[in-house]
Design an enzyme around this catalytic site. Structure first.
Site, PDB file in Angstrom:
ATOM      1  N   LYS A  99       0.983  -1.183   0.097  1.00  0.00           N
ATOM      2  CA  LYS A  99       0.041   0.006  -0.038  1.00  0.00           C
ATOM      3  C   LYS A  99       1.027   1.225   0.035  1.00  0.00           C
ATOM      4  CE  LYS A  99      -4.678   0.349   2.264  1.00  0.00           C
ATOM      5  NZ  LYS A  99      -5.267   0.545   3.406  1.00  0.00           N
TER       6      LYS A  99
HETATM    7  O1  G3P Z   1      -9.452   1.316   4.367  1.00  0.00           O
HETATM    8  C1  G3P Z   1      -8.957   2.762   5.195  1.00  0.00           C
HETATM    9  C2  G3P Z   1      -9.600   2.777   6.069  1.00  0.00           C
HETATM   10  O2  G3P Z   1      -8.993   1.911   6.960  1.00  0.00           O
HETATM   11  C3  G3P Z   1      -9.895   4.168   6.794  1.00  0.00           C
HETATM   12  O3  G3P Z   1     -11.232   4.143   7.133  1.00  0.00           O
HETATM   13  O4  G3P Z   1     -12.793   5.014   8.645  1.00  0.00           O
HETATM   14  O5  G3P Z   1     -10.552   5.534   9.165  1.00  0.00           O
HETATM   15  O6  G3P Z   1     -11.743   6.523   7.386  1.00  0.00           O
HETATM   16  P1  G3P Z   1     -11.471   5.320   8.014  1.00  0.00           P
END
Ligand code: G3P
Length: 288
Positions: free
Chosen positions: A96
């Site tokens: 990533k």
């Molecule tokens: O896949 C990306 C993710 O882990 C971020 O999620 O909810 O922290 O925006 P969030």
């Protein structure tokens, strides 16, 4: 549509895998931190290498591991280390890379793109992360990224916070309503005799929501037949999953809580209670 789980928590991965619905895993430094803290709170020591090996061994599909560097050179070095350490386990490592590692506008903007190109050229698959705009996805695809990860929830957060709209993290952002509001503003301005040059926009440079971001990327990739797969990421609720599935997105990476939300419905539970109550003795005897 393939379903990945967006977590580094082995208990969650194993549970979701046992349900037979899992095609891959995505992690990031924040998810690793959360998993490590959970283990430490239980008084457990963490051997990171063994921990990640275990994650890689659970699922046959891709496992995304993120670099922590900022410069292309560092990211390529770290990507190689991760790949060498863990790809032998299950041949499923994807590196990533943030599409742009700049902290502010004066920083170098193309380090992520350069790292993606270099890693892909040596046969290491990459997942361009922190995608907030279709243009970023286009550049990542041009650089040869195997996957791009548009961040639905964070785009919704951004639009809502810029517009001063209150929300809770897991709330669905109703962008159809936002477009309606925008059109109303336009009409109001037209009625008052203003020339409508730019509208009061409930969008981020023409993107109305995370779901709309995915729609735009799908359209761009279809136009040029890019092989890059789209992973809907930063997913916050089941309705977002439904909408991107309707659009034919390749993959959604979903937190464990949202995977559980997807299967649950009040009327299903109610129906279940009634069916259970209505089982007559004669029917029960079939199972003896
Ligand atoms: O896949 C990306 C993710 O882990 C971020 O999620 O909810 O922290 O925006 P969030």
């Amino acid at each position: 549509m393939k379903i990945f789980i967006d977590t580094a928590d082995i208990d969650e991965i194993e549970e979701a895998y046992s349900w037979g619905i899992l095609d891959g895993i995505t992690t990031n430094p924040s998810l690793i931190k959360k998993a490590v803290e959970k283990l430490k709170n239980k008084g457990k020591k963490v051997d990171m290498e063994e921990y990640i090996k275990k994650i890689c061994s659970i699922v046959e599909g891709p496992v995304s591991l993120e670099v922590r560097g900022i410069k292309a050179e560092e990211m390529v070095r770290e990507g190689n280390i991760l790949y060498e350490k863990f790809n032998d386990i299950n041949d499923n490592i994807v590196i990533k890379i943030p599409v742009n590692t700049a902290f502010n506008e004066n920083d170098e903007q193309f380090e992520g793109i350069k790292a993606i190109k270099e890693l892909e050229e040596t046969g290491i698959p990459t997942n361009a992360t922190l995608i907030m705009a279709p243009e970023q996805a286009l550049l990542a695809a041009k650089a040869g990224a195997s996957y791009v990860s548009p961040f639905l929830g964070r785009v919704d957060d951004y639009i809502r916070s810029v517009k001063g709209i209150e929300y809770s993290k897991m709330d669905y952002w109703d962008f159809d309503a936002s477009i309606l509001m925008e059109n109303k503003e336009r009409e109001k301005k037209a009625e008052n005799g203003y020339k409508v040059v730019s509208s009061v926009s409930y969008s981020d440079n023409g993107i109305y929501s995370g779901v709309h971001l995915v729609e735009s990327i799908i359209r761009i990739f279809d136009s040029y037949s890019y092989d890059t797969e789209i992973i809907a990421a930063s997913v916050r609720n089941a309705r977002q999953v439904r909408l991107v599935a309707e659009m034919g997105v390749d993959i959604a990476t979903i937190p464990f809580t949202v995977i559980k939300e997807m299967v649950s419905h009040y009327k299903t539970m109610e129906g279940m209670k009634k069916f259970t109550q209505d089982v007559v003795e004669e029917y029960s005897k079939l199972f003896e």
